[in-house]
Scaffold this motif. Structure first.
Motif, PDB file in Angstrom:
ATOM      1  N   ARG A 113      -3.582   3.325   8.644  1.00  0.00           N
ATOM      2  CA  ARG A 113      -3.964   2.040   9.248  1.00  0.00           C
ATOM      3  C   ARG A 113      -3.363   1.910  10.642  1.00  0.00           C
ATOM      4  O   ARG A 113      -4.038   1.494  11.582  1.00  0.00           O
ATOM      5  N   HIS A 149      -7.584  -0.255   2.650  1.00  0.00           N
ATOM      6  CA  HIS A 149      -6.336  -0.699   3.280  1.00  0.00           C
ATOM      7  C   HIS A 149      -6.322  -0.356   4.771  1.00  0.00           C
ATOM      8  O   HIS A 149      -5.944  -1.184   5.598  1.00  0.00           O
ATOM      9  N   TRP A 158      -0.803   3.181   4.816  1.00  0.00           N
ATOM     10  CA  TRP A 158      -0.152   2.379   5.847  1.00  0.00           C
ATOM     11  C   TRP A 158      -0.132   3.138   7.170  1.00  0.00           C
ATOM     12  O   TRP A 158      -0.456   2.588   8.238  1.00  0.00           O
ATOM     13  N   ALA A 176       0.862  -1.178   0.000  1.00  0.00           N
ATOM     14  CA  ALA A 176       0.000   0.000   0.000  1.00  0.00           C
ATOM     15  C   ALA A 176       0.899   1.229   0.000  1.00  0.00           C
ATOM     16  O   ALA A 176       2.121   1.118   0.113  1.00  0.00           O
TER      17      ALA A 176
END
Length: 179
Positions: free
Chosen positions: A63, A142, A60, A55
């Motif tokens: 997340r 994601h 990232w 990603a």
């Protein structure tokens, strides 16, 4: 060739404001958002050597921020704050020139946060990621570990719920999510 420290610094400079804003919108507390943001970047920097590039760095980091916020929220049994009290939490109001305009815009933002706080957490989270943080559907997928279809469906349902709640309060829902 840039050094590892230069790479860390460039990542921090590029993404810290957005990650902080996301955490601030979630916690509605500047000190907590600052602490969580610092933790997110420490975790990210420790994990960076293992970043596979599946990603973008942006998704990232979101997340990590999302998971850290959820973990913090569960551990602390945090009580939801309905309205932001500190005007520093209203970065979009800095462009407002008159005190009357500031007050009117602040009232709209307060109402936006009240509506969001009354929604299911998953709906609130996804609206913040999409409409406030302006993440793409793919980035949201994601961040949340969902399929693209689930993201689209959940955003649609969240917006319908938001419009319904805004309508009950007599708020124009079309202008509110743009804050």
């Amino acid at each position: 060739m840039t050094s590892y420290l230069e790479k860390l610094e460039s990542i921090y400079k590029a993404y810290q404001p957005a990650i902080y804003a996301y955490l601030l919108r979630q916690t509605k507390n500047t000190a907590t958002a600052e602490d969580l943001c610092q933790d997110v970047f420490l975790k990210a920097f420790e994990a960076l050597p293992h970043f596979r590039g599946d990603a973008t760095i942006k998704s990232w980091l979101y997340r990590i921020a999302h998971n850290h916020y959820v973990s913090y929220f569960r551990k602390k049994d945090v009580q939801a704050v309905t309205v932001m009290e500190d005007t520093n939490l209203y970065p979009l109001l800095s462009a407002v020139h008159s005190p009357e305009d500031f007050y009117l815009h602040k009232e709209k933002l307060d109402e936006l946060y009240r509506i969001l706080d009354e929604m299911k957490p998953v709906f609130r989270d996804i609206l913040i990621l999409r409409d406030m943080q302006e993440l793409s559907y793919q980035e949201i997928a994601h961040v949340l570990g969902w399929s693209l279809g689930k993201v689209k469906t959940t955003i649609h349902r969240a917006r319908l719920q938001y419009k319904k709640e805004a309508g009950k309060k007599g708020v124009r829902s079309d202008e509110m999510l743009n804050y």
